[in-house]
Design an enzyme around this catalytic site. Structure first.
Site, PDB file in Angstrom:
ATOM      1  N   ASP A 108       0.865  -1.278   0.082  1.00 54.18           N
ATOM      2  CA  ASP A 108       0.052  -0.178  -0.128  1.00 54.18           C
ATOM      3  C   ASP A 108       0.832   1.306   0.076  1.00 54.18           C
ATOM      4  OD1 ASP A 108       0.913   0.068   2.518  1.00 54.18           O
ATOM      5  OD2 ASP A 108      -1.053  -0.383   3.586  1.00 54.18           O
ATOM      6  N   ASP A 113      -7.633  -7.444   1.467  1.00 53.82           N
ATOM      7  CA  ASP A 113      -6.762  -7.718   2.389  1.00 53.82           C
ATOM      8  C   ASP A 113      -7.414  -7.054   3.564  1.00 53.82           C
ATOM      9  OD1 ASP A 113      -5.401  -5.115   3.543  1.00 53.82           O
ATOM     10  OD2 ASP A 113      -6.448  -4.722   1.497  1.00 53.82           O
TER      11      ASP A 113
END
Length: 367
Positions: free
Chosen positions: A92, A265
């Site tokens: 990320d 996720d």
């Protein structure tokens, strides 16, 4: 040109069965990615992750940048060389972590200045820096730098936040440059459908290798999350992976697949494991509860993980009460295996054209 390839194999309604191909390996979708914040999924080795069926893990750009820093990781070639995971890694951008710092940050057009949670020193993160850090990590999937719109937010606040994220998305794409890793754009816009539409249109114009839905599971009611998913997921490009960030419970995953999402996720299975909350085929077990003190039954008769094959609820209760590290490990092995097995069951149901039936049965039986 990205090295990633996405194949849409089959559809049932809006639900999709696919495959993402990288030089480091294939990812069968729908897929769940265990979260390895500091480069490791808490308490588990890469071997254990592979054994439970994980094909990709998530790393945290923000935390790895601050500690140990990219210079140390680059000495190992990449994050893969550093942590011993030789399959794909998604990182990320750091946007969510900066958002979660709240008042410790200062937001400008250029980027975000904040106090390091490690030593309180002043740190600056921008789209360009985030792209460079992710390049240094050798990520297979890079996320563009965005601001995660907080909840609640007025329409004006959500619009301003989304528009800033779109300008940052453009800068992320430019800074990504010739990096062959896949770059995903992130749809923002809070709980406002028209802002989500505007965000998606701008991201399509910039052109990304995959598209993610951000800014959900940030405190909003479940019905709002489903409403935004209903509105947004099926509008995302058909020929590219669709990723729902930070979600969620087993039911959330089934419902999001039903609406056309490919990738997920969430820290929930590993974090809950450490707190004695265990996912089973019949719902959540709170192993800390005294009723399990002398329960000699196995955890989940429908699970083939190491924990379920070898240990009773009574023993797991004992480990939890005595705060033994092994308890967290065994719970985590089970919870992440449960999530991987759920995704396998979803993929099998899609392969056999019975996902609708699977969804009904799962939602009825899972408490």
């Amino acid at each position: 040109m990205t090295v990633m390839k996405f194949d849409l194999i089959k559809k049932e309604g809006k639900a999709r069965r696919g495959k993402i191909t990288f030089p480091r390996g294939d990812i069968q979708t729908p897929a769940f990615m265990p979260v390895g914040t500091y480069g490791a999924v808490k308490s588990l080795s890469p071997v254990e992750l592979k054994e439970m069926g994980a094909e990709i893990i998530l790393g945290n750009t923000f935390h790895l940048w601050l500690r140990p820093g990219t210079e140390i990781i680059k000495k190992h070639g990449s994050l893969h060389g550093f942590n011993g995971w030789d399959k794909p890694i998604l990182t990320d951008s750091g946007g969510f972590q900066v958002f979660s710092l709240g008042k410790m940050r200062k937001l400008t057009e250029e980027g975000v200045t904040f106090k390091s949670p490690i030593n309180s020193s002043k740190v600056f993160l921008s789209p360009e820096i985030s792209m460079q850090v992710q390049r240094d990590l050798g990520s297979d999937i890079v996320m563009c730098f965005d601001e995660c719109t907080p909840y609640p937010a007025t329409e004006k606040e959500a619009k301003e936040s989304m528009e800033l994220s779109m300008r940052w998305a453009k800068r992320s794409k430019e800074a990504h440059g010739d990096n062959p890793s896949a770059l995903f754009g992130i749809i923002q816009g809070g709980m406002y459908e028209h802002l989500r539409d505007e965000s998606l249109a701008k991201l399509k114009e910039i052109d990304f290798d995959g598209f993610a839905i951000g800014g959900l599971s940030v405190g909003e009611p479940k019905e709002d999350m489903i409403r935004i998913l209903d509105h947004t997921a099926h509008q995302m490009p058909e020929d590219k992976p669709r990723y729902l960030m930070g979600v969620g419970t087993p039911k959330d995953l089934v419902e999001a697949v039903y609406r056309g999402v490919d990738m997920f996720d969430c820290v929930m299975p590993s974090r809950n494991a450490r707190n004695g909350h265990i996912f089973t085929s019949e719902g959540v077990i709170k192993i800390r509860n005294s009723k399990y003190k002398d329960d000699t039954s196995l955890l989940d008769p429908n699970c083939d993980c190491y924990t379920c094959k070898n240990f009773t609820k009574s023993y797991l209760h004992h480990l939890d009460k005595t705060k033994e590290i092994l308890g967290s490990r065994l719970n985590t092995i089970h919870n992440l295996t449960f999530y991987q097995n759920l995704m396998k069951s979803i993929r099998k149901a899609l392969d056999e054209g019975r996902f609708s039936e699977f969804r009904k049965e799962f939602l009825a039986s899972y408490k």
